[in-house]
Each structure stands twice: as structure tokens, then as C-alpha cells.
Motif scaffolding. Structure first.
Motif, mmCIF file in Angstrom:
data_model
loop_
_atom_site.group_PDB
_atom_site.id
_atom_site.type_symbol
_atom_site.label_atom_id
_atom_site.label_comp_id
_atom_site.label_asym_id
_atom_site.label_seq_id
_atom_site.Cartn_x
_atom_site.Cartn_y
_atom_site.Cartn_z
ATOM 1 N N VAL A 95 0.831 -1.207 0.000
ATOM 2 C CA VAL A 95 0.000 0.000 0.000
ATOM 3 C C VAL A 95 0.864 1.256 0.000
ATOM 4 O O VAL A 95 0.509 2.274 -0.604
ATOM 5 C CB VAL A 95 -0.959 -0.004 1.205
ATOM 6 N N ARG A 96 2.022 1.187 0.651
ATOM 7 C CA ARG A 96 2.874 2.375 0.747
ATOM 8 C C ARG A 96 3.449 2.790 -0.604
ATOM 9 O O ARG A 96 3.885 3.930 -0.769
ATOM 10 C CB ARG A 96 3.999 2.142 1.765
ATOM 11 N N TYR A 97 3.463 1.874 -1.577
ATOM 12 C CA TYR A 97 3.970 2.254 -2.898
ATOM 13 C C TYR A 97 3.039 3.241 -3.608
ATOM 14 O O TYR A 97 3.435 3.863 -4.597
ATOM 15 C CB TYR A 97 4.190 1.015 -3.766
ATOM 16 N N ASP A 98 1.825 3.396 -3.092
ATOM 17 C CA ASP A 98 0.949 4.425 -3.654
ATOM 18 C C ASP A 98 1.556 5.815 -3.494
ATOM 19 O O ASP A 98 1.235 6.726 -4.268
ATOM 20 C CB ASP A 98 -0.417 4.396 -2.962
ATOM 21 N N ILE A 99 2.412 5.985 -2.490
ATOM 22 C CA ILE A 99 3.012 7.309 -2.258
ATOM 23 C C ILE A 99 3.947 7.699 -3.410
ATOM 24 O O ILE A 99 3.761 8.761 -4.024
ATOM 25 C CB ILE A 99 3.723 7.354 -0.897
ATOM 26 N N PRO A 100 4.959 6.880 -3.759
ATOM 27 C CA PRO A 100 5.790 7.276 -4.901
ATOM 28 C C PRO A 100 5.043 7.285 -6.223
ATOM 29 O O PRO A 100 5.368 8.080 -7.113
ATOM 30 C CB PRO A 100 6.931 6.253 -4.901
ATOM 31 N N VAL A 101 4.024 6.434 -6.363
ATOM 32 C CA VAL A 101 3.224 6.474 -7.590
ATOM 33 C C VAL A 101 2.512 7.814 -7.701
ATOM 34 O O VAL A 101 2.559 8.489 -8.741
ATOM 35 C CB VAL A 101 2.204 5.315 -7.633
#
Length: 360
Positions: A52-58
Motif C-alpha cells: 500500500v505504501r507504494y501508492d506514495i511514490p506512484v
């Protein structure tokens, strides 16, 4: 050729061990990007990575790319490669539609249209593209900067021609965004792979769609990440996002982790400043080539290609100067980490090779 030195724009971010003049093939990662990727790999290996945290760099990457091209984040879809994003546009055309392409353009842009099999694909020389748009033309697709020889398309003339005839304009900014200021409002569709001039890991790409043009596209590759709430609707079916996110494909997580800091550096330095730096180096190289009896493709571009000299790339590589052989051209590409010392080193190696006259 000016004797004035031209330094790197970001010496603290880059320390290549070669005279690297090959960004048109693959950009170099800044130090900040390498640090983020190393941390990301360590978190993954330790079992602490959270998808879920990869939504931040995306999200950061989407917003930053939007700012770089003068668009809104809700106009930007993410992908992994240019050809699949172009495929969305190709799939939306009716059978028999005329697509106008520039001769010799890169196949990530052109092949999705040829692959349909039921479109009327017409290819003309780049300099004739705007004049070739007619009442039957549905779409013009062109690279902002040509991969093989660095020629820059006249986007303003193409926009005027497509507007006059009711056609759409698709521009591939892969060899341009990052050094050549491009505005998304000049086109209907803008696609861009981020691993060259935007210095990102391979595996991230963007599509900017105007609101009018978006209505014609179908999200044929939509999966869970194209949903309005991706993490809440992963099964059976999803409510597609109302923004351009409905054209998203699930992101390559680690690649986007590295894309966000690379785009931030480009934004900090600005494409205008980077472009001025790159063009100054390209002009220095052109002048040096002329002094050696070579004739590079004319124009103002961060890519300088010299016809018939492509095989020199191997000799240059042995001397620690990295260029590429494209369509028989020796292709040099100058970016924010390139210096005048790199240019002069390349010219010094080329001065020891046989001249065109001697080869003939």
C-alpha cells in the motif's frame, strides 16, 4: 567551438566513470534515486515492505510529471512502457481510420497502429508531416524528438494542421520531456517513457490525455489499479476511476520508488535550464565534428547524430566514451550530468579515427 568549460548541473548527484553520452538509450540514476532504491530493496528483503505504501511514490510521480508538462494529475495515467499506452489509443480508432506517421519513427509509437491490420497507416517524411494532414486523417502520431537522429518535430505546426482538419495529435515525449519544454495542452495525447531523460528505472511510463480525447478511449487493460478505490475493490469487478487513472495498469512498485526522486531532480533544475545546458554541449560537439570533417544531422537538439559514423561507437566505448549506433548514425546525447570535458574527450577519440574522405 567555445573554450569555456561547461560543468555538470548536479555534480553531487552523479559520478559516471565514463564520458557518458548515451542518455537517448538510458539515463543515469541520481544519488538520491540510488539511495531510495537501496532502502527499498533492504525493506523488501527484510520482509517489511508494504504494498500500500507504494501508492506514495506512484502519486508523487504522477503529480510531478503532470507539473513538468503543464497538466493536472487527474489527466495522467501510469504504465510500464510506451507501446502499451499507445495501444490504448490505437484500439480506440475505428476500422479504416487514417493514421499519419513520421518516416523512421520509433516502433514503440508506430507498431501499435501497424499491428491493428485494419487502419490506413500513412508514413511521410517528418518535415512533410504537417502539410500531409488532410480531411481523412483521424490521428497524427509523432515523436517530439526523433530517436535515430535527434530531429525535433514542429509541434505547433502539427497542432494547427490537426485542429484545422479535426484530427487528434499524439506525441511521444520519451526523447524530449526532461530537457525540451513540452506542454500537454499542445496535444491530445502525450506519452512518455521515464527511463531516459527523466532518469528513472526502466518500467515506468506516463500518458496524459486531454478531457475531450479521453472520452474516446476505452480502458481495455484496466485491472484493480484502475479502480476508484483500488485497495477496497480487488475482486469480481471495480468501479473505474473517473479520472485518467481508469487507464492505469498496476505499477511496477520498485521502479516507481526510484522514479519519484528522479523526477524531483528534473523539476528542481527545470527542463528549461537543463535544455540550455544540453544544447550548449550539443553545439560544442557539432562544431568539433565539423572541424573533423564530419556532417552531423542539422538542427538544435540534445541528440546529435552523424550519418555513416555509427561503427565508431565501438572504438569510442573502448576509450571510455559511451555513445550508440542507431540506423548507421553515431548518436550522442547530452544531459545534465554531461560536461564540456566529456565532449572534448569524445572529439579527441574521433580525431584519431579515419576521416570520411579517407574511408571513401
Amino acid at each position: 567551438m567555445s573554450p569555456d568549460p561547461i560543468p555538470s548541473l548536479a555534480p553531487d548527484e552523479f559520478a559516471p566513470e565514463t564520458a557518458y553520452l548515451n542518455t537517448a538509450s538510458m539515463g543515469l540514476p541520481p544519488a538520491r534515486t540510488r539511495a531510495v532504491l537501496a532502502e527499498d530493496l533492504a525493506e523488501w528483503a527484510a520482509g517489511r515492505a508494504n504494498p500500500v505504501r507504494y501508492d506514495i511514490p506512484v502519486g508523487t510521480s504522477r503529480a510531478c510529471f503532470a507539473r513538468l508538462v503543464g497538466a493536472r494529475p487527474e489527466q495522467v495515467a501510469i504504465g510500464s512502457q510506451v507501446s502499451s499506452l499507445v495501444g490504448l489509443i490505437a484500439a480506440a480508432l475505428p476500422a479504416g481510420a487514417e493514421v499519419l506517421l513520421g518516416q523512421g519513427d520509433f516502433t514503440s509509437l508506430t507498431q501499435p497502429f501497424h499491428g491493428r491490420g485494419d487502419l490506413k497507416v500513412r508514413t511521410v517524411p517528418l518535415e512533410e508531416l504537417a502539410a500531409s494532414v488532410g480531411p481523412a486523417t483521424a490521428l497524427v502520431a509523432v515523436s517530439a524528438v526523433q530517436s535515430a537522429d535527434g530531429r525535433v518535430a514542429d509541434i505547433a505546426a502539427l497542432r494547427a494542421a490537426t485542429t484545422a482538419h479535426g484530427a487528434r495529435l499524439l506525441v511521444d515525449g520519451t526523447q524530449a520531456v526532461g530537457w525540451l519544454p513540452i506542454r500537454a495542452d499542445q496535444v491530445d495525447y502525450l506519452v512518455c517513457g521515464a527511463y531516459k531523460w527523466l532518469l528513472a528505472p526502466r518500467g515506468t511510463a506516463f500518458l496524459v490525455v486531454s478531457p475531450e480525447a479521453a472520452a474516446n478511449l476505452r480502458p481495455i487493460a484496466a485491472g484493480w489499479y484502475a479502480g476508484e478505490d483500488p485497495w477496497a475493490e480487488c475482486y469480481d469487478t471495480v468501479r473505474l476511476a473517473t479520472s485518467a487513472r481508469r487507464f492505469d495498469v498496476a505499477p511496477a512498485w520498485h521502479a516507481f520508488a526510484g522514479t519519484a526522486p528522479s523526477l524531483a531532480l528534473i523539476e528542481e533544475l527545470t527542463p528549461a535550464r537543463i535544455g540550455a545546458h544540453n544544447l550548449a554541449l550539443a553545439e560544442r560537439f557539432r562544431a568539433g565534428l565539423a572541424g573533423l570533417g564530419h556532417r552531423p544531422v542539422p538542427g538544435e537538439s540534445a541528440i546529435v547524430s552523424t550519418p555513416g559514423l555509427g561503427t565508431a561507437a565501438a572504438e569510442l566505448a573502448r576509450a571510455g566514451v559511451v555513445m550508440s549506433n542507431r540506423a548507421g548514425n553515431l548518436r550522442a546525447a547530452f544531459h545534465l550530468y554531461t560536461t564540456s570535458a566529456d565532449v572534448d574527450r569524445a572529439l579527441d577519440v574521433l580525431s584519431g579515427l579515419p576521416s570520411p574522405a579517407a574511408e571513401g
